[in-house]
Write a protein that holds these residues in place. Structure first.
Motif, PDB file in Angstrom:
ATOM      1  N   GLU A 237       0.827  -1.212   0.000  1.00 28.02           N
ATOM      2  CA  GLU A 237       0.000   0.000   0.000  1.00 28.02           C
ATOM      3  C   GLU A 237       0.861   1.262   0.000  1.00 28.02           C
ATOM      4  OE1 GLU A 237      -2.954  -0.326   3.075  1.00 28.02           O
ATOM      5  OE2 GLU A 237      -3.831  -2.104   2.141  1.00 28.02           O
TER       6      GLU A 237
ATOM      7  N   TRP B  52     -15.313  -9.768   5.550  1.00 28.56           N
ATOM      8  CA  TRP B  52     -15.022  -8.781   4.494  1.00 28.56           C
ATOM      9  C   TRP B  52     -16.255  -8.506   3.639  1.00 28.56           C
ATOM     10  CZ3 TRP B  52     -10.163 -12.089   3.430  1.00 28.56           C
ATOM     11  CH2 TRP B  52      -9.153 -11.712   4.322  1.00 28.56           C
TER      12      TRP B  52
ATOM     13  N   ARG C  29     -18.387  -6.236   5.667  1.00 30.19           N
ATOM     14  CA  ARG C  29     -17.832  -4.884   5.742  1.00 30.19           C
ATOM     15  C   ARG C  29     -17.957  -4.160   4.407  1.00 30.19           C
ATOM     16  NH1 ARG C  29     -12.376  -4.494   9.307  1.00 30.19           N
ATOM     17  NH2 ARG C  29     -12.902  -2.313   9.006  1.00 30.19           N
TER      18      ARG C  29
ATOM     19  N   HIS D  31     -16.197   3.074   2.744  1.00 37.94           N
ATOM     20  CA  HIS D  31     -14.912   3.085   2.031  1.00 37.94           C
ATOM     21  C   HIS D  31     -14.109   1.831   2.311  1.00 37.94           C
ATOM     22  CE1 HIS D  31     -15.744   7.141   0.904  1.00 37.94           C
ATOM     23  NE2 HIS D  31     -15.922   7.478   2.171  1.00 37.94           N
ATOM     24  N   PHE D  32     -14.776   0.697   2.269  1.00 37.38           N
ATOM     25  CA  PHE D  32     -14.027  -0.523   2.584  1.00 37.38           C
ATOM     26  C   PHE D  32     -13.301  -1.057   1.348  1.00 37.38           C
ATOM     27  CE2 PHE D  32     -13.468  -5.082   3.214  1.00 37.38           C
ATOM     28  CZ  PHE D  32     -12.750  -5.056   4.393  1.00 37.38           C
ATOM     29  N   SER D  33     -11.989  -0.894   1.334  1.00 37.04           N
ATOM     30  CA  SER D  33     -11.208  -1.483   0.242  1.00 37.04           C
ATOM     31  C   SER D  33      -9.867  -1.924   0.793  1.00 37.04           C
ATOM     32  CB  SER D  33     -11.009  -0.468  -0.871  1.00 37.04           C
ATOM     33  OG  SER D  33     -10.157   0.554  -0.440  1.00 37.04           O
ATOM     34  N   ARG D  34      -9.626  -3.176   0.804  1.00 35.68           N
ATOM     35  CA  ARG D  34      -8.310  -3.687   1.179  1.00 35.68           C
ATOM     36  C   ARG D  34      -8.040  -4.927   0.346  1.00 35.68           C
ATOM     37  NH1 ARG D  34      -8.561  -4.135   7.449  1.00 35.68           N
ATOM     38  NH2 ARG D  34      -9.635  -2.153   7.513  1.00 35.68           N
TER      39      ARG D  34
END
Lengths: 10, 215
Positions: free
Chosen positions: B113, B168, B171, B177-180
């Motif tokens: 990241e 996930w 979520r 804004h859930f982004s992983r």
């Protein structure tokens, strides 16, 4: 600025 | 924290308790891969560097310390405890795990990241966790017969991964804004490794028979 997303998972 | 995430953490904790129980009660680590356990020590130490920099919750901090401490205790037992280390099936545990460490680190240098010390080590720990179970799964397959507690250990580890995927999904739909993508994609890969094991685990459970993996 966007607040940093903390890594809240294990 | 949602119920799936909590269930994931608890099954992870149970898997560790089952493994410690097996080692302490039977004074044996037969069927357990030392290489997988050593990889978990590296995973936890690399990921939880943020213990020194970020505070999220008492729950998170305690769990991190438990995971680091228990993984160190397991490796210590398998390497140092006189009775336990005699039962280690070294000849079945031949997976070249250094390649997993090296590969995960190179991948972390390429995909992360942010290019900071902590973020590189975080990504490294995610990639390494995804493949850390491989020496254990290969060992199970080689030995064919899986003793009860070892089977339960791998089952709970797999359940932990499955719950994290549900977490996930939850979520993704409930947080704006859930982004992983690093954690989610690696998590999917990791869970896929358990598919084969789960298949045979459920067959043995359905037939009320001892867990056996095909050679």
């Amino acid at each position: 600025t966007e607040e940093e997303e903390k890594k809240d998972e294990l | 924290m949602n119920i799936f995430r909590f269930a994931g953490d608890m099954t992870h904790l149970i898997s560790i308790v089952v493994l410690l129980l097996k080692i302490y009660a039977t004074k044996s680590c037969s069927g357990i891969s030392l290489k997988t356990q050593e990889l978990y020590v590296i995973v936890f130490l690399a990921r939880y560097l943020d213990l020194f920099t970020d505070f999220i919750s008492v729950y998170n901090t305690v769990m991190k310390l438990v995971f680091i401490g228990s993984s160190l205790a397991i490796v210590w037992c398998m390497r140092m405890h006189r009775a336990v280390k005699r039962t280690y099936d070294k000849e079945l545990d031949t997976f070249r795990h250094y390649f997993l460490v090296l590969g995960s680190f190179v991948l972390a240098l390429l995909l992360h990241e942010k290019f900071t010390f902590q973020e590189i080590f975080w990504a490294f720990s995610i990639y390494l966790e995804a493949v850390a179970i491989l020496p254990q799964l290969v060992m199970l397959q080689r030995s064919g017969n899986v003793d009860n507690l070892t089977g339960q250990y791998v089952f709970f580890l797999g359940a932990y991964r499955a719950f994290y995927i549900l977490n996930w999904i939850y979520r993704f739909f409930t947080e704006p804004h859930f982004s992983r993508w690093i954690a989610c994609l690696s998590g999917l890969v990791q869970t896929a490794f358990y598919a084969d094991f789960f298949y045979y685990y459920f067959i043995s459970w359905k037939n009320n028979a001892k867990l056996q993996l095909p050679a």
